[in-house]
Scaffold this active site. Structure first.
Site, PDB file in Angstrom:
ATOM      1  CB  SER A 118       9.035   6.326  -1.927  1.00 30.88           C
ATOM      2  OG  SER A 118      10.193   5.658  -1.485  1.00 30.88           O
ATOM      3  CG  HIS A 123      -5.890  12.585   0.905  1.00 32.65           C
ATOM      4  ND1 HIS A 123      -6.223  12.236  -0.384  1.00 32.65           N
ATOM      5  CD2 HIS A 123      -5.063  11.610   1.363  1.00 32.65           C
ATOM      6  CE1 HIS A 123      -5.642  11.094  -0.695  1.00 32.65           C
ATOM      7  NE2 HIS A 123      -4.933  10.693   0.351  1.00 32.65           N
ATOM      8  CB  CYS A 146      11.857   1.695   0.845  1.00 34.75           C
ATOM      9  SG  CYS A 146      10.313   0.885   1.262  1.00 34.75           S
TER      10      CYS A 146
END
Length: 269
Positions: A118, A123, A146
């Protein structure tokens, strides 16, 4: 297809479903001059520095129960920052049944399980209009996991971590896993809307619309603040310093900016 906790872990091998949450928030401000714009951007850079964003993402990893393996962070010039976390899992059997319910997730004091393969990223994008006037700050956060728990459990905390005027939220389940008979499972939890993961007191603050493709396990929700107070969009002064005409003009420009972001298209003025 709704599975009980016991059914969900009766898999052939590892749960290979990938669940991705993309959370985008926008903060909008009216800056009359270049000096005001630069002061706003400096404020945003300080408020959402790489160091603070890293702390937010570490809290997100706590909520989804992940171990942080690696952190990469960077402040940019003249503005903006990025942070990426690589995380790993622990035993799926440690997950409480609560983690399978469609409801707002916890704040960072609660840890629900540990995940594998994972990553969590953020950003930031400070932006402004070439003719001055409108300045916009955007933060994009992606949580990809996951396993059995949905990263939507982190949404509650993320919303409360940012001052936001407009939010766009995407959630998608990809791939498949198999039960012990070999039967494919393309989703392992019920979901009707991302809105069900937004706390009621927060949801009351926003106008929200959904665009969902249920058969493809794709969910999209847009949110825009309902109440508008011009003082919340002025940097360094209040609306009593404006003339009546300035009050009307600035209000109109800000509302158009918010509507364009919310609807994803330019609006003819």
């Amino acid at each position: 297809m709704k599975l009980t906790h016991e059914q969900a872990i009766e898999l052939h091998g590892f749960n290979n479903l990938t669940k991705s949450l993309s959370f985008n928030m926008y903060d909008i401000c009216f800056t009359r001059t270049r000096e005001e714009r630069e002061a706003y951007l400096n404020y945003i850079d300080e408020q959402y520095s790489a160091d603070r964003l890293q702390k937010i993402l570490i809290h997100v990893s706590d909520i989804i129960g992940a171990h942080v393996l690696n952190v990469a962070s960077q402040d940019f010039e003249p503005a903006g920052a990025s942070v990426t976390l690589l995380v790993s899992e622990g035993p799926v059997a440690n997950a409480p049944s609560e983690s399978f319910e469609e409801s707002p997730g916890p704040l960072p004091e609660s840890v629900v399980m540990q995940l594998d393969k994972s990553h969590i990223t953020v950003h930031t994008y400070p932006e402004f209009h070439p003719d001055e006037g409108i300045s916009t700050f955007r933060a994009d956060i992606d949580v990809s996991t996951c396993g059995e728990i949905s990263p939507l459990k982190a949404l509650h905390y993320l919303i409360r971590s940012f001052e936001t005027d407009v939010m766009t939220i995407d959630y998608r389940v990809r791939g498949f896993t198999r039960d012990k008979t070999g039967h494919k499972l393309f989703i392992d939890h019920e979901i009707n809307s991302i809105q069900n993961y937004i706390p009621e007191d927060v949801g009351e603050l926003f106008d929200m619309i959904d665009v969902n493709v249920y058969q493809e396990h794709i969910f999209h929700t847009k949110c825009k603040l309902r109440e508008f107070d011009l003082n919340n969009y002025l940097f360094g002064y209040t609306k009593d310093k404006l003339t009546p005409d300035e009050h009307i003009e600035i209000t109109e420009r800000l509302k158009i900016e918010m509507d364009e972001i919310f609807y994803g298209k330019n609006i003819v003025q």
